[in-house]
Design a protein around this motif. Sequence first.
Motif, PDB file in Angstrom:
ATOM      1  N   PRO A   1       0.762   5.244   5.658  1.00 42.29           N
ATOM      2  CA  PRO A   1      -0.284   5.527   4.670  1.00 42.29           C
ATOM      3  C   PRO A   1      -1.097   6.756   5.042  1.00 42.29           C
ATOM      4  CG  PRO A   1      -0.934   3.696   6.078  1.00 42.29           C
ATOM      5  CD  PRO A   1       0.479   4.033   6.439  1.00 42.29           C
TER       6      PRO A   1
ATOM      7  N   THR B   1      -5.664   6.033   1.751  1.00 47.21           N
ATOM      8  CA  THR B   1      -5.079   4.699   1.551  1.00 47.21           C
ATOM      9  C   THR B   1      -5.459   3.765   2.688  1.00 47.21           C
ATOM     10  OG1 THR B   1      -3.207   5.665   0.355  1.00 47.21           O
ATOM     11  CG2 THR B   1      -2.921   3.440   1.232  1.00 47.21           C
TER      12      THR B   1
ATOM     13  N   PRO C   1       0.815  -1.221   0.000  1.00 47.16           N
ATOM     14  CA  PRO C   1       0.000   0.000   0.000  1.00 47.16           C
ATOM     15  C   PRO C   1       0.846   1.268   0.000  1.00 47.16           C
ATOM     16  CG  PRO C   1      -0.791  -1.581   1.626  1.00 47.16           C
ATOM     17  CD  PRO C   1       0.503  -2.111   1.120  1.00 47.16           C
TER      18      PRO C   1
ATOM     19  N   TRP D   1      -7.594   0.234   2.263  1.00 45.70           N
ATOM     20  CA  TRP D   1      -7.051  -1.068   2.599  1.00 45.70           C
ATOM     21  C   TRP D   1      -7.739  -1.702   3.798  1.00 45.70           C
ATOM     22  CZ3 TRP D   1      -3.457  -4.372   0.439  1.00 45.70           C
ATOM     23  CH2 TRP D   1      -2.939  -3.934  -0.787  1.00 45.70           C
TER      24      TRP D   1
END
Length: 787
Positions: free
Chosen positions: A733, A737, A726, A741
């Motif tokens: 992140p 993001t 990712p 995820w």
Amino acid sequence: MGGTEVDWDLWVEVAGEILSGWRLRPVTTLAEGARFMGNGVDALADQAAVEIVAAVREEQAQAGGSARRLMLHFIGHSMGGLIARGALPQVFRELGDDTCELGHYISLSTPHLGVQASWTSGHFWKNFSALSGIFSQQCVQLAVSDRGEDGRPPYLMALSESEGEFLEVLGRFRTRTCVSLVRGDPLISMCSGLVGPDLAFEPPKWESGCGWRFEFRSGFDASSSFERALNERGADFSGSSSGHSVQGKASAPSPESELADDEDSSPQTSNTSAPESSSMTPESEQRRQSRCLRRRAWSQSADGSCRFPGSMLSGLNSLPWRRIAVNMTHTPTAKNAHVFLLGKGTEQHMTEHRMSRRSHILAHLGVKLKGCHASRAGLQPMLGRQGRRRSIIGVPCCALLCGTLYRLTLSFSATSGPLRGSGWRQARDRTGLRLAGCKVPSQRAMRRLAVAARAERAHVLSIATEYRQEAAILQRSAELLGYRFQFCGIGEPWIGWGTKLVQYQRSLERDLGSGEMAPDDPVMLIDAWDTMIIGPADEFRHKMAHAPYAIDPVPWIAGERICGPDFFKANRIDAITPDMKTPWRYPNAGAMCGRAAGMLQLIEDLLAGSRTSDSEPFPEDGNDQDRLHAHLLELGEAKEPLPYQVDSRCGIFQCLYEAESFWKIEDDGGILPRLRNTLTGERPVVLHGNGHTGRWFMTGLWRDMDFLRRVGLTPGDLQHLPHDGPVAPGGVPDAATEQNWLSTFQLYRIYEQQLQKARQGILWDPWKGLNERVDAASPSPMAPMGR
């Protein structure tokens, strides 16, 4: 930066094949001082001389009265070639002229004429190394810009003075051979490495983009085995890269021809005996210094890659040299062409390293160390004088990018011969080899003997068609932890999941056939972009040698919770593996291990396809995990022995494809922190971030384990490479993001429900009728599971 004795592993291996029975003795005190911007060349030479003198005296003490003199041979890479030249006068002052004889001097990419270049060439940046004197004299001396005390010349000029003590001792060698790359070396130009400023060659063109050949050689007798092989088998030795094999147009000279060459050839110099004295009167020394100062006019090579004082060239060329120019090209760019002749695998792509092995100077040149080889007539060593012991001292990787050390190797005594010890017989018996009469073993036989005699090695083969950040970290951690690591498939097209099986088969067949890998060596086959090696090689070897992994000699496959891609195979797998009591019971094709021969057999069976008469070979675009499950069921349901076992206790592999973590981090001060499975209590050697959630957990582990810092990397070191997770390893992140995820955990729960329904015989499709607009921004439900 820096280096250790393992940098010379390829030379030690090749020397072991050609000079069987030699004892190796590394001396490591120069490694720290020879780092970039470390000690000056003169200081390193003085330090090396002390070590060499101590080693020679110890060998003399051990030999007692059975050995008269030692025959010394020096091998130096990069700056090491200069250190060897600088150390020799002090060695002979300490030991005396009658203690040792000098055989062969070999330099590999050594800057005999310094590192400066023409200001109009693309290499002019090396001239600025002369400005580093406030930090270290090392680069200043290599640039021939240092100022000696009392008006003495720069150190490299002193090494090359025709009337100086350094060149006088260098002239005592029977042969002097300099080897260099034609192009591509970022540090040392060919003209400096070959003491040949007028040499120039056109770049070669290989269709594959990778290849090597001996571009030029001079100074060899027409009857030498090296020259004979070139003339008989082609104008040069050429190599090309196709897939993962590098094959030359002509093979290296066989050990039989090399070992039987005339060993009593005269030295390249006309006078082989040492002068009575190399001392000078004060007046003659003053005249020499004055003459040297007047002759400091600088010249440059034809291509502008080398700029040097003219007196250095005239001094060095007052001695005869054997020169070998090696042309090498690698696509994409070579990782570190400067270590190509050394074969330092940790700083090379796998194709580079294979080409280094194929073009190895010692294997082709057949450095004939007097008294250490068997002749065609039998196994009696060819001795010039009865009872003389032979040694080889190599000054290892001392380049600006590598550390320094040297090796001392000695043969068996003359009475036993190099191939007659009990070690030879044991190795011969282990490999099933026998010598017919007095025939010298073939090169392949010698490689097999070397494999049989060495300790067990732990190997890692990792599939990756593209070099990414995760792959770079995997390689670094594997090498730090003591594994022999190699990528499979770099630069090759990715056809499908079956590509990894094809690439594994090629690598295993090649390494087992060449002797790089013994049939009983433990080996792991793992994905490159979503795995982390955290356990040392010693632990992996220990586990493979003990229960449960040693009870059944079949390969072991990583286990995971989800039986993908076919949920309906779960009940069938449960039926033939009733002993697995943990949730990680379904085979995952991303991580496998076993003994090398057994792993190759499994891969071949998988590629062969089903055993039914109408079955086709497994296609490269097929699903490797589905094939792995089908193979297990085909044999298990036929009541035959299972082809592999599943590592359900996670003793070696821990798959991270979970809805929640079942592990905790433990840091006991090792190279890397470890994970402990809280259910089984095991500490796995490899973590596999398979599936969507597995990659998410792996992203967190990069940070929580401080992984990059522990393996000596920074995000800046990797930012030029793409990443697979990712975010880049070690990165944090952003909110978008993270939200995207985290939705994959909901997807995992859906897969769990599908698996439960399949156990009941119900085909449940949660995606049927789902509004595509609602799910447009979500991860694709068709993404592969558990990979």
